[in-house]
Design a protein around this motif. Structure first.
Motif, mmCIF file in Angstrom:
data_model
loop_
_atom_site.group_PDB
_atom_site.id
_atom_site.type_symbol
_atom_site.label_atom_id
_atom_site.label_comp_id
_atom_site.label_asym_id
_atom_site.label_seq_id
_atom_site.Cartn_x
_atom_site.Cartn_y
_atom_site.Cartn_z
ATOM 1 N N ASN A 192 0.806 -1.221 0.000
ATOM 2 C CA ASN A 192 0.000 0.000 0.000
ATOM 3 C C ASN A 192 0.834 1.264 0.000
ATOM 4 O OD1 ASN A 192 -2.262 -1.615 0.051
ATOM 5 N ND2 ASN A 192 -2.642 -1.369 2.237
ATOM 6 N N TYR A 193 2.057 1.184 0.519
ATOM 7 C CA TYR A 193 2.878 2.387 0.625
ATOM 8 C C TYR A 193 4.157 2.294 -0.200
ATOM 9 C CZ TYR A 193 -0.668 3.132 4.006
ATOM 10 O OH TYR A 193 -1.912 3.254 4.586
ATOM 11 N N ALA A 194 4.108 1.441 -1.217
ATOM 12 C CA ALA A 194 5.147 1.385 -2.251
ATOM 13 C C ALA A 194 6.548 1.273 -1.660
ATOM 14 C CB ALA A 194 5.042 2.614 -3.156
ATOM 15 N N LEU A 195 6.713 0.341 -0.714
ATOM 16 C CA LEU A 195 8.045 0.119 -0.174
ATOM 17 C C LEU A 195 8.892 -0.663 -1.172
ATOM 18 C CD1 LEU A 195 7.477 -0.818 3.580
ATOM 19 C CD2 LEU A 195 7.441 1.411 2.480
ATOM 20 N N ASP A 196 10.162 -0.346 -1.209
ATOM 21 C CA ASP A 196 11.076 -1.136 -2.028
ATOM 22 C C ASP A 196 11.386 -2.469 -1.349
ATOM 23 O OD1 ASP A 196 12.042 0.744 -4.335
ATOM 24 O OD2 ASP A 196 12.038 1.978 -2.527
ATOM 25 N N GLN A 197 11.392 -2.458 -0.021
ATOM 26 C CA GLN A 197 11.656 -3.673 0.743
ATOM 27 C C GLN A 197 11.128 -3.491 2.148
ATOM 28 O OE1 GLN A 197 13.598 -6.110 -1.065
ATOM 29 N NE2 GLN A 197 12.689 -7.500 0.401
ATOM 30 N N LEU A 198 10.604 -4.566 2.723
ATOM 31 C CA LEU A 198 10.241 -4.549 4.134
ATOM 32 C C LEU A 198 11.022 -5.658 4.820
ATOM 33 C CD1 LEU A 198 6.816 -3.929 5.763
ATOM 34 C CD2 LEU A 198 8.374 -5.642 6.681
ATOM 35 N N LEU A 199 11.797 -5.277 5.829
ATOM 36 C CA LEU A 199 12.652 -6.216 6.547
ATOM 37 C C LEU A 199 11.964 -6.693 7.815
ATOM 38 C CD1 LEU A 199 15.966 -4.128 6.369
ATOM 39 C CD2 LEU A 199 15.191 -5.888 4.758
ATOM 40 N N LEU A 200 11.824 -7.996 7.968
ATOM 41 C CA LEU A 200 11.387 -8.565 9.233
ATOM 42 C C LEU A 200 12.640 -8.897 10.028
ATOM 43 C CD1 LEU A 200 9.028 -9.328 7.056
ATOM 44 C CD2 LEU A 200 8.167 -10.680 8.962
ATOM 45 N N ILE A 201 12.726 -8.347 11.246
ATOM 46 C CA ILE A 201 13.958 -8.417 12.023
ATOM 47 C C ILE A 201 13.687 -9.116 13.352
ATOM 48 C CG2 ILE A 201 15.848 -7.081 13.012
ATOM 49 C CD1 ILE A 201 15.241 -4.861 11.049
ATOM 50 N N PRO A 202 14.031 -10.406 13.451
ATOM 51 C CA PRO A 202 13.819 -11.107 14.728
ATOM 52 C C PRO A 202 14.717 -10.543 15.822
ATOM 53 C CG PRO A 202 14.134 -12.657 12.901
ATOM 54 C CD PRO A 202 14.526 -11.305 12.397
ATOM 55 N N ASN A 203 14.135 -10.359 17.015
ATOM 56 C CA ASN A 203 14.907 -9.908 18.171
ATOM 57 C C ASN A 203 15.724 -11.066 18.736
ATOM 58 O OD1 ASN A 203 11.969 -8.195 19.381
ATOM 59 N ND2 ASN A 203 13.485 -7.435 17.962
ATOM 60 N N ALA A 204 16.909 -10.737 19.230
ATOM 61 C CA ALA A 204 17.709 -11.739 19.925
ATOM 62 C C ALA A 204 17.357 -11.767 21.399
ATOM 63 C CB ALA A 204 19.197 -11.453 19.743
ATOM 64 N N GLN A 205 17.533 -10.621 22.061
ATOM 65 C CA GLN A 205 17.233 -10.493 23.481
ATOM 66 C C GLN A 205 16.248 -9.339 23.653
ATOM 67 O OE1 GLN A 205 20.883 -10.378 25.951
ATOM 68 N NE2 GLN A 205 21.997 -10.915 24.098
ATOM 69 N N PRO A 206 14.952 -9.586 23.492
ATOM 70 C CA PRO A 206 13.989 -8.491 23.588
ATOM 71 C C PRO A 206 14.028 -7.851 24.969
ATOM 72 C CG PRO A 206 12.877 -10.618 23.592
ATOM 73 C CD PRO A 206 14.311 -10.888 23.270
ATOM 74 N N PRO A 207 14.276 -6.550 25.072
ATOM 75 C CA PRO A 207 14.446 -5.929 26.384
ATOM 76 C C PRO A 207 13.154 -5.720 27.157
ATOM 77 C CG PRO A 207 14.741 -4.316 24.628
ATOM 78 C CD PRO A 207 14.577 -5.642 23.954
ATOM 79 N N HIS A 208 11.982 -5.818 26.495
ATOM 80 C CA HIS A 208 10.728 -5.470 27.152
ATOM 81 C C HIS A 208 9.815 -6.665 27.400
ATOM 82 C CE1 HIS A 208 11.699 -1.257 26.659
ATOM 83 N NE2 HIS A 208 11.942 -1.484 25.387
ATOM 84 N N ARG A 209 10.341 -7.883 27.246
ATOM 85 C CA ARG A 209 9.489 -9.046 27.454
ATOM 86 C C ARG A 209 10.340 -10.242 27.840
ATOM 87 N NH1 ARG A 209 6.433 -10.015 22.006
ATOM 88 N NH2 ARG A 209 5.738 -11.858 23.141
ATOM 89 N N ASN A 210 9.678 -11.341 28.215
ATOM 90 C CA ASN A 210 10.394 -12.544 28.601
ATOM 91 C C ASN A 210 11.146 -13.132 27.414
ATOM 92 O OD1 ASN A 210 9.355 -12.349 31.210
ATOM 93 N ND2 ASN A 210 7.560 -13.604 30.713
#
Length: 212
Positions: free
Chosen positions: A29-47
Motif C-alpha cells: 500500500n505504501y510502495a516500499l522497495d523492501q520490508l525487513l522482518l527483524i527477529p529480536n535476539a534479546q527483547p528488552p521489554h518481554r520474557n
C-alpha cells in the motif's frame, strides 16, 4: 531515486499470519522497495522467547520465501547485547543513502510503550514511524506521545517527507491472532493450522516446538 525501506521487529515466537499480513499490506500500500522482518535476539521489554534464535529465524525465513517485497534481516541475532531499536536503526542507516526513507513499523501497543524504550527520543532522527492501528485497540497513549504526534504526524503516509522525522498512522486488516495464543494451543496439543503459514506449521511439528 530515494528508496523506501520498512523494518518490522519482533520476537516472532512464532511468526504468524497476523505479522505477515500486516507486513505485506504496508509494503504494497505504501510502495516500499523492501520490508525487513527483524527477529529480536534479546527483547528488552518481554520474557525470553521459548525457542532458540536460530529456530525463530528459520521460521521467518520459511514464512517469507517467495514474497519479493518481504525479506529477513538477522543483524539483531548477530549482536551480543539486547535488541535496542536505536542500534538497529543506526546500523541500517549506515547502509543506506542519505535520502532513503527508513520506516519503523510499530503496532499501537508498542507505540504506546515507546517512552520505556532505550534512547527512544532519538528514533525519529533516523526514521519515520508508521503505526499500525486496529479497531479494537484500547490502550491510551501517554501525554508525551500525544504531544509528539501533534508535532510530528502527517495524515497520509504517502506524504512522508525526507528520510526521517515524521509519524503516520495506518489501518490494518484486524486479524485477532497472537503468538501467545499459538503457543498456548500448541502446549495443549491443539492444532494451529491456518494461524501460521504451512511451511511454519510443518517446521513447528517437525521440531516439536512449544510442546510441554
Amino acid at each position: 531515486m530515494a528508496k523506501r525501506i520498512g523494518m518490522l521487529g519482533g520476537t516472532f515466537d512464532p511468526v504468524h499470519i497476523g505479522h505477515l499480513r500486516s507486513a505485506l499490506e504496508v509494503a504494497e500500500n505504501y510502495a516500499l522497495d523492501q520490508l525487513l522482518l527483524i527477529p529480536n535476539a534479546q527483547p528488552p521489554h518481554r520474557n525470553a522467547p521459548q525457542v532458540s534464535a536460530q529456530q525463530r529465524l528459520e521460521m521467518v525465513q520459511l514464512a517469507v520465501a517467495g514474497v519479493d517485497l518481504l525479506s529477513v534481516d538477522d543483524r539483531e541475532l548477530r549482536r551480543d547485547k539486547p535488541s535496542w531499536s536505536i542500534d538497529t536503526l543506526l546500523s541500517l542507516r549506515a547502509e543506506l543513502d542519505a535520502q532513503d526513507q527508513l520506516l519503523l513499523i510499530l503496532g499501537w501497543d508498542a507505540f504506546c510503550g515507546l517512552p520505556s524504550w532505550h534512547r527512544w527520543e532519538e528514533l525519529l532522527e533516523h526514521c519515520h514511524i508508521l503505526v499500525l492501528q486496529r479497531p479494537d485497540a484500547d490502550i491510551e497513549a501517554p501525554q508525551v506521545l500525544r504531544d509528539l504526534v501533534a508535532a510530528k504526524s502527517v495524515n497520509d503516509p504517502q506524504t512522508l517527507l525526507g528520510p526521517s522525522g515524521q509519524i503516520a498512522f495506518v489501518w490494518q486488516t484486524p486479524l485477532a491472532i497472537s503468538a501467545t495464543q499459538i503457543r498456548h494451543l500448541l502446549a495443549t496439543q491443539r492444532c494451529v493450522r491456518y494461524l501460521v503459514p504451512d511451511t511454519v506449521f510443518q517446521y513447528i511439528y517437525t521440531h516439536q516446538l512449544y510442546q510441554e
